[in-house]
Write a protein that holds these residues in place. Structure first.
Motif, short mmCIF file in Angstrom:
data_model
loop_
_atom_site.label_atom_id
_atom_site.label_comp_id
_atom_site.label_asym_id
_atom_site.label_seq_id
_atom_site.Cartn_x
_atom_site.Cartn_y
_atom_site.Cartn_z
N ILE A 87 -12.65 -6.14 8.94
CA ILE A 87 -12.29 -6.20 7.68
C ILE A 87 -10.91 -5.87 7.50
O ILE A 87 -10.24 -6.84 7.00
N ARG A 88 -10.41 -5.08 8.18
CA ARG A 88 -9.02 -4.79 8.15
C ARG A 88 -8.17 -5.91 8.69
O ARG A 88 -7.01 -6.07 8.21
N GLY A 89 -8.53 -6.37 9.63
CA GLY A 89 -7.98 -7.49 10.41
C GLY A 89 -7.90 -8.83 9.66
O GLY A 89 -6.67 -9.44 9.68
N TRP A 90 -8.66 -9.10 8.68
CA TRP A 90 -8.54 -10.17 7.66
C TRP A 90 -7.54 -9.74 6.78
O TRP A 90 -6.82 -10.75 6.15
N TYR A 91 -7.60 -8.47 6.23
CA TYR A 91 -6.36 -8.07 5.36
C TYR A 91 -5.05 -8.23 5.73
O TYR A 91 -4.03 -8.71 5.18
N ALA A 92 -4.99 -7.84 7.16
CA ALA A 92 -3.76 -7.98 7.69
C ALA A 92 -3.45 -9.38 8.01
O ALA A 92 -2.12 -9.74 7.91
N ASP A 118 -0.08 -13.25 1.34
CA ASP A 118 -0.77 -13.19 0.19
C ASP A 118 -0.31 -11.50 0.03
O ASP A 118 -0.57 -10.72 0.56
N LEU A 119 0.24 -11.41 -1.24
CA LEU A 119 0.88 -10.08 -1.63
C LEU A 119 -0.05 -9.03 -1.85
O LEU A 119 0.23 -7.92 -1.49
N ALA A 120 -1.35 -9.21 -2.45
CA ALA A 120 -2.27 -8.26 -2.73
C ALA A 120 -2.80 -7.67 -1.51
O ALA A 120 -3.10 -6.66 -1.02
N ALA A 121 -3.14 -8.59 -0.39
CA ALA A 121 -3.44 -8.21 1.04
C ALA A 121 -2.36 -7.48 1.68
O ALA A 121 -2.75 -6.29 2.27
N ASN A 175 -1.27 -2.01 3.81
CA ASN A 175 -0.20 -1.12 4.10
C ASN A 175 -0.98 0.37 3.72
O ASN A 175 -0.93 1.23 4.29
N ALA A 176 -2.07 0.23 2.64
CA ALA A 176 -2.79 1.49 2.20
C ALA A 176 -4.11 1.75 3.41
O ALA A 176 -4.15 2.77 3.67
N LEU A 177 -4.46 0.68 4.05
CA LEU A 177 -5.44 0.94 4.84
C LEU A 177 -4.96 1.61 6.13
O LEU A 177 -5.55 2.20 6.99
N ALA A 233 -4.03 -4.86 -6.96
CA ALA A 233 -3.83 -4.00 -5.95
C ALA A 233 -2.69 -2.80 -5.83
O ALA A 233 -2.72 -1.82 -5.11
N MET A 234 -1.54 -3.20 -6.74
CA MET A 234 -0.60 -2.41 -6.69
C MET A 234 -1.02 -0.98 -7.29
O MET A 234 -0.58 0.03 -7.06
N GLY A 235 -1.99 -1.19 -8.46
CA GLY A 235 -2.52 -0.02 -9.06
C GLY A 235 -3.31 0.90 -8.07
O GLY A 235 -3.28 1.90 -8.04
N SER A 236 -4.13 0.01 -7.35
CA SER A 236 -5.19 0.68 -6.36
C SER A 236 -4.62 1.44 -5.12
O SER A 236 -4.96 2.28 -4.67
N THR A 237 -3.38 0.86 -4.96
CA THR A 237 -2.55 1.55 -3.63
C THR A 237 -1.35 1.99 -4.01
O THR A 237 -0.33 2.37 -3.21
N LEU A 238 -1.08 2.68 -5.16
CA LEU A 238 0.36 3.26 -5.68
C LEU A 238 0.75 3.93 -4.73
O LEU A 238 2.24 4.05 -4.65
N VAL A 239 0.09 4.99 -4.51
CA VAL A 239 0.55 6.13 -3.66
C VAL A 239 1.15 5.61 -2.33
O VAL A 239 2.01 6.13 -1.85
N ASN A 240 0.56 4.77 -1.74
CA ASN A 240 0.93 4.20 -0.44
C ASN A 240 2.07 3.21 -0.45
O ASN A 240 2.72 2.83 0.57
N ASN A 241 2.02 2.58 -1.65
CA ASN A 241 3.24 1.39 -1.61
C ASN A 241 4.47 1.80 -2.36
O ASN A 241 5.19 0.73 -2.61
N TYR A 242 4.80 3.07 -2.79
CA TYR A 242 5.88 3.23 -3.48
C TYR A 242 6.44 4.47 -3.36
O TYR A 242 5.82 5.61 -3.31
N THR A 243 7.63 4.58 -2.92
CA THR A 243 8.35 5.69 -2.57
C THR A 243 9.79 5.69 -3.39
O THR A 243 10.65 4.86 -3.36
N LEU A 244 9.68 6.81 -4.16
CA LEU A 244 10.79 6.90 -5.35
C LEU A 244 12.02 7.69 -4.68
O LEU A 244 12.09 8.52 -3.96
N THR A 245 13.17 7.34 -5.19
CA THR A 245 14.36 8.01 -4.81
C THR A 245 14.90 8.55 -6.13
O THR A 245 14.59 8.03 -7.22
#
Length: 228
Positions: free
Chosen positions: A84-89, A96-99, A104-106, A134-146
């Motif tokens: 499953i992770r391999g297909w997302y990768a 595919d942006l959502a993937a 990144n999250a997985l 996907a942005m909402g579902s993975t927010l912690v993993n995909n955004y780093t604030l400065t």
């Protein structure tokens, strides 16, 4: 099932969206096909603990549809999580942006501030409900604030993740009562009221103030997506 075989054929041919959807399909069936007997026993428990008997027909509908769907996915065989992770990768690699967000999250990959800012820009420019969700579902993993990041209001604070998900629903993401999201909530958490995802989230919030805050945050995301 012809639909599944066609999806798999397109994924193997290199279609990035089909690759993500194939991963989604495997993921939705993982807990069913992992142990179908245990899944069915869990349904029996859900039936006996359901507080509102008027919700029972929706549970039965979701269970019947999911068992049939997952029985047709690789003949009901277990698809390992690494596949499953391999297909997302693969979908991410093919654009595919959502993937990409999901991968990144997985993989628990933390992106730096520059890449995070680019991801945000890409999502807002994409007009893609799947990427917004996907942005909402993975927010912690995909955004780093400065410090002083202008996107702080979008990416942090109360209901940030939920706001992105609701925005995606309003853009046309599959948040309907019979979709996978609500099916999972019904089958796994006994949330079987037959409502769509936004209605479910609104009902789960504790106060009108939270609901108003969510509405404001969703409106801001949609305004940016629309380029206003």
């Amino acid at each position: 099932m012809k639909g599944f075989e066609d999806l798999k054929r397109r994924a193997k041919a290199g279609d990035a969206v089909a690759q993500r959807l194939l991963a989604d399909t495997y993921d939705a069936c993982f807990f069913v096909n992992l142990d179908r007997e245990a899944f069915i026993k869990g349904l029996d428990f859900n039936r006996t603990t359901m507080r509102d008997p008027t919700h029972l027909p929706f549970l039965e509908q979701m269970a019947t549809e999911r068992l049939a769907k997952c029985g047709a996915v690789e003949g009901g065989a277990i698809v390992p999580m690494q596949i499953i992770r391999g297909w997302y990768a693969q979908a991410a690699e093919n654009g595919d942006l959502a993937a990409r967000l999901t991968d990144n999250a997985l993989s628990q990959r933390k992106v730096d501030a520059a890449e995070a800012a680019q991801l945000l820009e890409d999502v807002l420019d994409s007009n893609d409900p799947a990427a917004v969700f996907a942005m909402g579902s993975t927010l912690v993993n995909n955004y780093t604030l400065t410090p002083g990041d202008p996107a702080e209001g979008l990416m942090t604070g109360e209901l940030a993740s939920t706001a992105w998900q609701v925005a995606a629903c309003r853009m046309g993401y599959e948040c309907e009562p019979t979709g996978v999201i609500m099916g999972n909530l019904c089958l796994l958490q006994n949330a079987c009221a037959g409502e769509d995802y936004e209605a479910y989230l609104m009902r789960e919030l504790r106060s009108d103030a939270q609901r108003e805050l969510l509405q404001r945050r969703v409106a801001e995301i949609l305004r940016l997506v629309e380029g206003q």
